[in-house]
Structure formats: C-alpha cells, structure tokens
Design a protein around this motif. Structure first.
Motif, PDB file in Angstrom:
ATOM      1  N   ALA A 144       7.963  -4.325 -16.063  1.00 35.80           N
ATOM      2  CA  ALA A 144       7.562  -4.252 -14.658  1.00 35.80           C
ATOM      3  C   ALA A 144       6.109  -3.825 -14.566  1.00 35.80           C
ATOM      4  N   LYS A 145       5.378  -4.429 -13.678  1.00 39.07           N
ATOM      5  CA  LYS A 145       3.973  -4.088 -13.472  1.00 39.07           C
ATOM      6  C   LYS A 145       3.872  -2.944 -12.465  1.00 39.07           C
ATOM      7  N   ILE A 146       3.053  -1.948 -12.785  1.00 38.36           N
ATOM      8  CA  ILE A 146       2.821  -0.855 -11.838  1.00 38.36           C
ATOM      9  C   ILE A 146       1.838  -1.348 -10.791  1.00 38.36           C
ATOM     10  N   VAL A 147       2.315  -1.450  -9.565  1.00 41.38           N
ATOM     11  CA  VAL A 147       1.499  -1.971  -8.473  1.00 41.38           C
ATOM     12  C   VAL A 147       0.634  -0.881  -7.868  1.00 41.38           C
ATOM     13  N   SER A 148       1.187   0.315  -7.743  1.00 42.05           N
ATOM     14  CA  SER A 148       0.450   1.383  -7.087  1.00 42.05           C
ATOM     15  C   SER A 148       0.949   2.726  -7.568  1.00 42.05           C
ATOM     16  N   ALA A 149       0.114   3.738  -7.368  1.00 44.39           N
ATOM     17  CA  ALA A 149       0.477   5.116  -7.696  1.00 44.39           C
ATOM     18  C   ALA A 149      -0.197   6.032  -6.699  1.00 44.39           C
ATOM     19  N   GLN A 150       0.561   6.935  -6.118  1.00 42.31           N
ATOM     20  CA  GLN A 150      -0.006   7.843  -5.126  1.00 42.31           C
ATOM     21  C   GLN A 150       0.541   9.243  -5.328  1.00 42.31           C
ATOM     22  N   ARG A 151      -0.366  10.196  -5.241  1.00 40.99           N
ATOM     23  CA  ARG A 151       0.045  11.596  -5.314  1.00 40.99           C
ATOM     24  C   ARG A 151       0.552  12.030  -3.955  1.00 40.99           C
ATOM     25  N   LEU A 152       1.754  12.593  -3.923  1.00 44.18           N
ATOM     26  CA  LEU A 152       2.375  13.002  -2.670  1.00 44.18           C
ATOM     27  C   LEU A 152       2.125  14.463  -2.339  1.00 44.18           C
ATOM     28  N   THR A 153       1.630  15.224  -3.292  1.00 49.04           N
ATOM     29  CA  THR A 153       1.349  16.646  -3.072  1.00 49.04           C
ATOM     30  C   THR A 153      -0.150  16.885  -3.164  1.00 49.04           C
ATOM     31  N   THR A 154      -0.602  17.975  -2.553  1.00 47.40           N
ATOM     32  CA  THR A 154      -2.024  18.312  -2.621  1.00 47.40           C
ATOM     33  C   THR A 154      -2.364  18.867  -3.994  1.00 47.40           C
ATOM     34  N   LEU A 197       5.362   5.924  -7.494  1.00 44.78           N
ATOM     35  CA  LEU A 197       4.931   4.671  -8.119  1.00 44.78           C
ATOM     36  C   LEU A 197       5.685   3.507  -7.505  1.00 44.78           C
ATOM     37  N   ARG A 198       4.980   2.422  -7.341  1.00 40.73           N
ATOM     38  CA  ARG A 198       5.630   1.174  -6.918  1.00 40.73           C
ATOM     39  C   ARG A 198       5.549   0.181  -8.078  1.00 40.73           C
ATOM     40  N   LEU A 199       6.693  -0.390  -8.421  1.00 43.78           N
ATOM     41  CA  LEU A 199       6.784  -1.337  -9.529  1.00 43.78           C
ATOM     42  C   LEU A 199       7.141  -2.717  -9.011  1.00 43.78           C
ATOM     43  N   ASN A 200       6.465  -3.718  -9.532  1.00 45.14           N
ATOM     44  CA  ASN A 200       6.784  -5.105  -9.212  1.00 45.14           C
ATOM     45  C   ASN A 200       7.849  -5.596 -10.192  1.00 45.14           C
ATOM     46  N   ILE A 201       9.028  -5.927  -9.672  1.00 48.55           N
ATOM     47  CA  ILE A 201      10.129  -6.356 -10.537  1.00 48.55           C
ATOM     48  C   ILE A 201      10.557  -7.793 -10.237  1.00 48.55           C
ATOM     49  N   GLU A 202       9.644  -8.565  -9.624  1.00 52.55           N
ATOM     50  CA  GLU A 202       9.984  -9.940  -9.244  1.00 52.55           C
ATOM     51  C   GLU A 202      10.408 -10.773 -10.446  1.00 52.55           C
ATOM     52  N   GLY A 215      11.242  -7.572  -4.120  1.00 50.55           N
ATOM     53  CA  GLY A 215      10.519  -7.715  -5.375  1.00 50.55           C
ATOM     54  C   GLY A 215       9.924  -6.435  -5.912  1.00 50.55           C
ATOM     55  N   HIS A 216      10.208  -5.300  -5.261  1.00 54.60           N
ATOM     56  CA  HIS A 216       9.595  -4.057  -5.680  1.00 54.60           C
ATOM     57  C   HIS A 216      10.620  -2.924  -5.700  1.00 54.60           C
ATOM     58  N   VAL A 217      10.293  -1.899  -6.463  1.00 48.94           N
ATOM     59  CA  VAL A 217      11.081  -0.672  -6.458  1.00 48.94           C
ATOM     60  C   VAL A 217      10.111   0.497  -6.553  1.00 48.94           C
ATOM     61  N   ASP A 218      10.392   1.552  -5.797  1.00 49.51           N
ATOM     62  CA  ASP A 218       9.587   2.761  -5.835  1.00 49.51           C
ATOM     63  C   ASP A 218      10.347   3.859  -6.576  1.00 49.51           C
ATOM     64  N   ILE A 219       9.611   4.687  -7.310  1.00 48.45           N
ATOM     65  CA  ILE A 219      10.202   5.879  -7.915  1.00 48.45           C
ATOM     66  C   ILE A 219       9.276   7.059  -7.637  1.00 48.45           C
ATOM     67  N   GLN A 251      -0.158  -2.749  -2.208  1.00 52.49           N
ATOM     68  CA  GLN A 251      -0.164  -3.952  -3.026  1.00 52.49           C
ATOM     69  C   GLN A 251      -1.572  -4.518  -3.190  1.00 52.49           C
ATOM     70  N   SER A 252      -2.489  -4.109  -2.322  1.00 52.77           N
ATOM     71  CA  SER A 252      -3.852  -4.616  -2.432  1.00 52.77           C
ATOM     72  C   SER A 252      -4.645  -3.911  -3.522  1.00 52.77           C
ATOM     73  N   ILE A 253      -4.118  -2.782  -4.011  1.00 51.22           N
ATOM     74  CA  ILE A 253      -4.780  -2.042  -5.085  1.00 51.22           C
ATOM     75  C   ILE A 253      -3.969  -2.229  -6.341  1.00 51.22           C
ATOM     76  N   SER A 254      -4.535  -2.845  -7.337  1.00 50.96           N
ATOM     77  CA  SER A 254      -3.765  -3.201  -8.521  1.00 50.96           C
ATOM     78  C   SER A 254      -4.223  -2.429  -9.740  1.00 50.96           C
ATOM     79  N   LEU A 255      -3.287  -2.178 -10.623  1.00 48.92           N
ATOM     80  CA  LEU A 255      -3.597  -1.523 -11.888  1.00 48.92           C
ATOM     81  C   LEU A 255      -3.899  -2.527 -12.989  1.00 48.92           C
ATOM     82  N   GLY A 256      -4.004  -3.761 -12.666  1.00 46.84           N
ATOM     83  CA  GLY A 256      -4.301  -4.751 -13.677  1.00 46.84           C
ATOM     84  C   GLY A 256      -3.120  -5.021 -14.579  1.00 46.84           C
TER      85      GLY A 256
END
Length: 809
Positions: A380-390, A400-405, A569-573, A625-630
C-alpha cells in the motif's frame, strides 16, 4: 503408533500466535524422558489425524484470542464439541486435562479453555489431572512450569507407565562467598570477574564452549574463572565505523566461510572453539569492573549510524535488576530447566554478488500463513501523514492514509490493518556485531537439521526461507529479536557464558527459584535479547542456538480509522509513536518497532503538513491526496474482527467508549453510520449514538476534534462526552468512566430499555476494567442490583454481543 500401546496419549494444541504450539511441543519433547509417547496434533486436524471418540487420554493446550474466542486453529474443534445433538455420555470413555493460556487484563480470561473444559466434562469426560489456566499478565511460566512438572507423574500413574523413568533436574549448589557477586550491596564483584576485561579493546576473554546439544542431565556447577582463549583484537576505529556489506572484500568473505566450516561440529558438542575474529565491544572499560568500582553497568546505546556505542546505565547494587540479585536468591541453590537439544545447523556458502537481488525477490517469511490475516500481503502506498497532537503533547499521534486500490483488500469499520514491518536495521547491526558475525552476516547460507540432533520432531521453522538467504535477512525479517528471551533461551545462554558471576545470574533468571526475578526484570522490563547479551558480556552463544529459540516476527495490527465506502480505495490508521526508555534492565532505549518506523518514513510529509488537529475527514480528503510521499510503500494485510462492528440496524443505539487512539475505529463507525443515515426512509428511527472520548489536554491531544464537530452537526453523533484528565476544568469529567457515572440515568436507559450495544476500545490493563466497573455501578444504582447481579448482567451482555471490546496491553 510406534511402540506405545500403554504409554501413548493424545496431545493437542490450539494456537493463534504460536505460544500454545511451543508449549505443546515442549511437553512432547519431554514426554520421552518420562517413558511416555505424545501423539501431537493441532486442533485443526480434528477428524483428520485424530478423533476424540477413539481416545482414552488427552492433554490439550489452547489459547484464547479476541474477546474470549477460540484461536482460528481451534474453531472447527470447538464447533464440533458444542453440537447439541451429542449425547451426555459421548466422551465417557475419555480422560483429559487442559492447559489454558490467557491474560487477566482481558475480561474473558482463558474463556476458550474454560468453555472447552466445561464442555468436555458435560460430555462425560473425566479430568485425570487438574486443568491449569496461565496468565500472560504475570507471566505464563508462573502456572505453566509447575503444571507441566506435575503433568508427567499424573500421566505415568494414569497410563501405568514406570514412574521411575524420570530425568533429574539440573541443579546449581549455593554459591560460595568468593563466587557470590550479588549477595549484598557492599560485596561488589570479585576479582575473577573484574579481571575478565579491561579498557584495552583486545583484552576481552572467552571460555571455550561446548554446546549442550545432547540434552544431558549432568549437574551444572559454577567453575570460577574461565579459560583464557585469546580474542583477535579489533581496533576502536574499525569498531566505531562498523562493517557494511559494501566494505567486505571477496577474500574477507571467503575467509569467513572457512572460519565457520566447523560450526556444525561445535553445535553438536565437538570440543573447543577459539572463535577467532570475535570483536571486543567494550571501548571504555569492562562491565564487571565498572559495576564493582562505580556501581554502574555499561551497555550499548544505538547511534545514528547504527554502530554500538558505550553507554553508562546507572545500577544501584542495593536493588535487584537484570544484572543484580539479592538474598535469598543470590545465596541459595537453584533448580534449572533441562537444556534443550541443539538442532539447527548453518552452512555458509561462497559470496554471491547477486544475493541482494535474490533476497529482494523472496516471499515474505516463506509465504507462511500469518495469524489472523484475512487477505494476502499487498503493498500500500502512503498517501498522507498528519500529526494529530501538538509538539508539546505527552504523546505523538499520527494519522496515516494508505492507498489500497491495487491491494485487493476489503475491510469494514472495526477491522484492523496489519502492517508488515522488519526489525530495526540498527538493532540488527548491533546484534550481529555483538555476536561477532559481521563478516558472515551477508554471506549466502542454508539452514538444515543437525543429523545427530536429539530433538524430537526437529524441523526448520516454516517461516524461514526455503531458498538460499543470509543471516542478516533472517534476523531482519523472520524472527522477533525484541521479544523478552524465554527461560529456555536463557538456559542455553548459561552454557556459553564464561564469567562465573554472569553465569550465576543467568542461572537464577531461568531457575525455578528465580521465577520472580525473571517476571520482574526480563518480562516486566520487556528486555530484548540484545539487552541481555549487553548485560552479560562474556556470553557468546552460536547464532544457531539463538535462532532455535526466537519467535516469529509478527505484523502489527492497527484499527481501521475509516470506512471504505466513505473513502473509496483508502484506509486510515491512527497510532501513538511509542518511546521505550532506558532502565536498569533495558540498556538500549528504543521506539516502537512499527510506530517508530512509520514515523521515520513519513517525516517529510509531516513537516509539509504541519501538526495539529485533523480536520473533518471528508473535507480533508482532497487536500491529503494532493500531497504525495512518492514511492513510500508498506506491506499490509487486513485482519477481520467479526464481532467488533457497528450494527447494520441503525435503530439500535450504540455507546462507543474510546479514549486516546482507542477512538480510531469509531471514526469508521461514524462515517459508515453517516452514509446509512442518509438512506433512511424515516429519519426518526435513527438510534441514539453516544461517544465517550478522553485525552489529557483539550488543546494538545484532542484527536479528531473537527471531525467530531462535523458528525454532531450532521446528526450522526447525537451525544459527545469528552473527558480531560489533565486540564482540571471544573465540571469536566476526568476520565471516560467519570462520564459514564455523570450520565448514569441516560446510560442505564440505553442499555436496559433500548438494548444499546456498548463498544469499548483502548487500554485493557486499566481503562477497560474501569469502564466495566463504572457500568456495574450504574446497574447497582439505577436498577438496584447487588454487585454479583450487576456482574451477571454484564456477562449476559457479553454473551449476547451487546458489550464488545477491542482492547490491548
């Protein structure tokens, strides 16, 4: 059956992660020493390899998984014995005993074993030996070891076998004053220990080693100072720079092959081995000397380049720890487990320049089935990653959002996604260096069974590659090098330790008398194999003996934090990045194996996205989805949770309790519920939806705050009760259980009148128990039940799947 008409018994196991299987195999191995024959089978082989209707004597070892469920391998067996058409005397001819494995941090402790035990008795079976139930929370060995010790005499008596056929336990006499290094805070370490090394890197010494592969019963005795076999020195410069695969010349690699040609002989007890080329890893003095003079144990901490660095770990010798024991343990005799026979042999082959490409094409762990996996492994490709805490929050939480299409995976809210991770490269390098195998680590190898092994049913672990591979590959991808070493491995390490004081302490930790210290300082401190080897520097075991005892490296499951229909097509963890600090027993600080890795590979994206609260999930989708990890991709598989799922009937009220990252699956619950709500013909039939969330600080770690606002605005979430344990605002609930008590009348109305389903997700050790206790209090205050009746009410809810937990320790 081979020669066993009077001494044969059926030995069965039901295992999810391999623990019950390993214990059953140990029982099988030891049976022959008592003149018994164990016919060993997995419970999945019912009606194929065995049939209870034909058995006279049965020993069963089984674990419990999930919310009191049987492991997958036992499902068929349990369904079969639960058939209501079976007569009451169906198993009247059978005698049995059960060893159950469980964890009291979970409410339904050993539920599967207890259900099977009760059902076998209902069908007429008779216990020839009391059943045992071992608790992972305090250490399975606390119950397992004495239960097994008592099992064999009971089997001999029941089967009429000769009771005089019994192995003698290995014993260690009480130490004399000159060898007792840990008897008192002031005793320090005797000269024989402190002279074992010095500040000179070339002075480390090692006793000649003879592997105990025959499983002999000889008494183990302390031998004082070891022999002075020399160790080839390594310069400090070479040690600090380390060896990489690219550093090795073909000559060096060929020399390594030649140097290891006698490994198999050493495994079978083939005499002394000088271990030429063994590196000395101590740059600033010997562990024993520093313990004696400075009351400081020296261990290794990882550095950015993955090389072992010397690090001081403060050890108060007046307090016991991994390295130190106190009376009465340090002054008494010991009873040791019998050393397990050696059975694996490694053949080092000539260097292969194409080995890297061959390793890259190998299937993960030989395509051996993963426990609980509901799909094949996919990338699965890592589509995005965001810190939820300060940044100043107590914990770092990532989404993390994963592309599992392209993965062919389906999941529902409540299911988990298992991430396939490897052992950390630094730790693998450190272990290789500590074992003195830097030159051999990247050679092609083959693993086989020693032709003269005494081990019964010896086999190469099925998760090891069948083709040619390398030692580094197997240490990185196949075995769990972080798992606290089992007593059987510590017993093996004893025989490869030269210093008398270190040997004595290892004997204590694996002994019957040292069970408390093992639980406290090995399991309780969650020490790794590398921690142990760094703590006992004169221990130099062959890697084959270590591989025989390391468990399989398992994937790490994370609750799906999304709904597939909501985000096609995606799953978040979502997860906390775990930090494991140094301690008096853990010489190596580290981060969570998988969470630390995921944090590392997503740093660039985290920096671009910044930190803070995740916005409403739907509104955030396009931005993420507009920010990709390549090209950052990770192997994953789905893990079905058949019971922890929201009801399809939206009229049924639900109460969700999830502090911290325990709220993750409920994001998926609410996304699915929001979609279904739009399809209702009569919106008035929508059942109440409550979420009880907790965190430390309102401004630092209030996860999914904007998403909760959106769910409330849409009417999907009808009641939201946050609790903040550190803010201390007047009127706020401190914990989720306080929220339950504060709304006792409403909670009672929902569960008693509306038959709401309660979901609890998060920490099993404290939170889940506190929530259960709070609900019992609600039943007592609102319904007038006694404490016993309230417990029975809650158990009824569990039985009818109206109280469901997805918890972890």
């Amino acid at each position: 059956m081979p020669g066993c008409s009077g001494n044969r018994y059926l030995l069965l196991y039901g295992s999810q992660t391999g623990q019950a299987k390993a214990i059953a195999e140990e029982i099988c191995e030891r049976s022959s020493q008592h003149g018994l024959f164990a016919d060993l089978h997995c419970l999945s082989m019912t009606d194929k390899k065995f049939s209870l209707e034909k058995e006279k004597c049965v020993v069963l070892v089984t674990s419990t998984t999930g919310d009191g469920e049987p492991p997958e391998t036992a499902l068929k067996f349990v369904r079969r014995i639960k058939k209501k058409t079976l007569p009451d005397d169906y198993l009247a001819h059978m005698n049995y005993t059960i060893l159950g494995l469980g964890d009291t941090n979970y409410t339904n402790f050993c539920n599967n074993a207890k259900v099977v035990d009760r059902r076998l008795h209902e069908l007429g079976g008779q216990r020839f030996y009391p059943s045992g139930f071992a608790d992972e929370a305090v250490g399975l060995e606390v119950v397992v070891d004495p239960w097994i010790d008592g099992l064999f005499p009971a089997l001999q008596k029941f089967l009429g076998a000769d009771p005089s056929i019994s192995p003698k336990s290995d014993t260690v006499p009480a130490p004399t004053s000159d060898t007792n290094s840990c008897a008192s805070p002031d005793s320090g370490v005797s000269e024989s220990a402190s002279t074992n090394g010095s500040a000179d890197v070339s002075s480390e010494k090692e006793v000649s080693k003879t592997a105990s592969g025959s499983g002999s019963q000889a008494t183990v005795r302390l031998t004082g100072k070891g022999s002075s076999n020399s160790i080839e020195p390594r310069t400090a410069e070479n040690l600090m720079n380390g060896f990489s695969s690219a550093d090795k010349t073909e000559t060096e690699l060929n020399d390594a092959v030649n140097r290891n040609s006698a490994d198999t002989n050493r495994q079978s007890g083939g005499g002394e081995d000088k271990m030429d080329g063994k590196p000395s890893l101590y740059l600033n003095g010997d562990v024993n000397k520093s313990m004696s003079e400075n009351k400081t144990g020296r261990g290794f901490a990882s550095s950015s380049d993955g090389v072992l660095r010397n690090a001081a770990v403060s050890v108060d010798s007046s307090e016991p720890c991994l390295r130190v024991s106190l009376p009465p343990l340090s002054e008494g005799g010991l009873t040791l487990p019998v050393v397990t026979p050696a059975y694996l042999a490694i053949s080092y082959l000539s260097p292969d320049k194409d080995l890297g490409a061959k390793l890259a094409s190998l299937p993960w762990q030989n395509n051996c089935k993963l426990p609980s996996a509901a799909s094949d492994i996919a990338v699965a490709k890592i589509v995005s990653a965001q810190r939820l805490t300060t940044k100043d929050a107590s914990k770092k939480t990532l989404l993390l959002r994963l592309n599992i299409e392209k993965c062919g995976m389906n999941y529902r809210p409540g299911d988990s996604i298992s991430v396939i991770c490897t052992n950390h490269e630094d730790e693998v390098n450190q272990l290789i260096a500590r074992l003195g195998l830097e030159l051999q680590a990247d050679l092609p190898i083959q693993i086989s069974i020693m032709p003269d092994t005494k081990k019964k049913r010896a086999a190469v672990p099925p998760h090891f590659p069948e083709e040619i591979f390398s030692l580094r590959h197997i240490l990185k991808t196949c075995v769990d090098i972080r798992e606290p070493p089992k007593k059987a491995l510590l017993r093996v390490l004893v025989d490869f330790t030269s210093d008398a004081h270190e040997k004595r302490r290892l004997q204590e930790l694996c002994s019957k008398e040292g069970a408390g210290d093992y639980t406290a300082f090995v399991r309780g401190e969650n020490v790794s194999l590398l921690d142990v080897l760094c703590t006992f520097p004169t221990c130099h075991p062959p890697v084959e003996r270590i591989l025989e005892h390391l468990s399989r490296l398992q994937p790490r499951p994370y609750s799906a934090c999304s709904c597939l229909e909501f985000n096609p097509g995606h799953v978040d963890i979502a997860f906390n990045v775990v930090d494991i600090p140094q301690s008096s027993s853990r010489v190596l600080p580290r981060r969570g194996l998988c969470t630390g890795w995921l944090d590392d590979v997503t740093q660039a994206l985290q920096n671009r996205q910044g930190s803070g609260d995740a916005e409403a999930m739907e509104g955030l989708s396009d931005q993420m989805q507009s920010i990709s990890l390549g090209d950052v991709e990770i192997p994953v598989c789905s893990r079905t949770n058949q019971n922890f799922r929201p009801p399809n009937d939206l009229s049924i009220p639900i109460i969700m309790v999830g502090p911290g990252t325990g709220v993750a699956p409920f994001i998926g619950f609410l996304q699915e519920r929001q979609l279904r709500k739009k399809e209702l013909v009569d919106p008035s039939t929508y059942g109440e939806t409550w979420l009880l969330f907790g965190c430390r600080n309102r401004e630092k770690d209030f996860l999914f705050r904007s998403a909760f606002d959106e769910f409330q605005k849409s009417g999907t979430l009808t009641h939201f009760l946050p609790a903040f344990s550190r803010d201390g605002y007047e009127g706020d609930a401190k914990y989720v259980q306080d929220s339950i008590r504060s709304r006792a009348a409403d909670i009672f109305r929902l569960i008693d009148e509306k038959e709401a389903v309660v979901f609890v997700c998060g920490d099993a050790k404290n939170m889940a128990k506190d929530v259960n206790a709070a609900l019992e209090e609600v039943l007592q205050s609102q319904k007038g039940l006694t404490p016993e009746d309230a417990k029975a009410y809650m158990m009824t809810m569990r039985i009818h799947r109206r109280y469901l937990e997805d918890v972890w320790t």
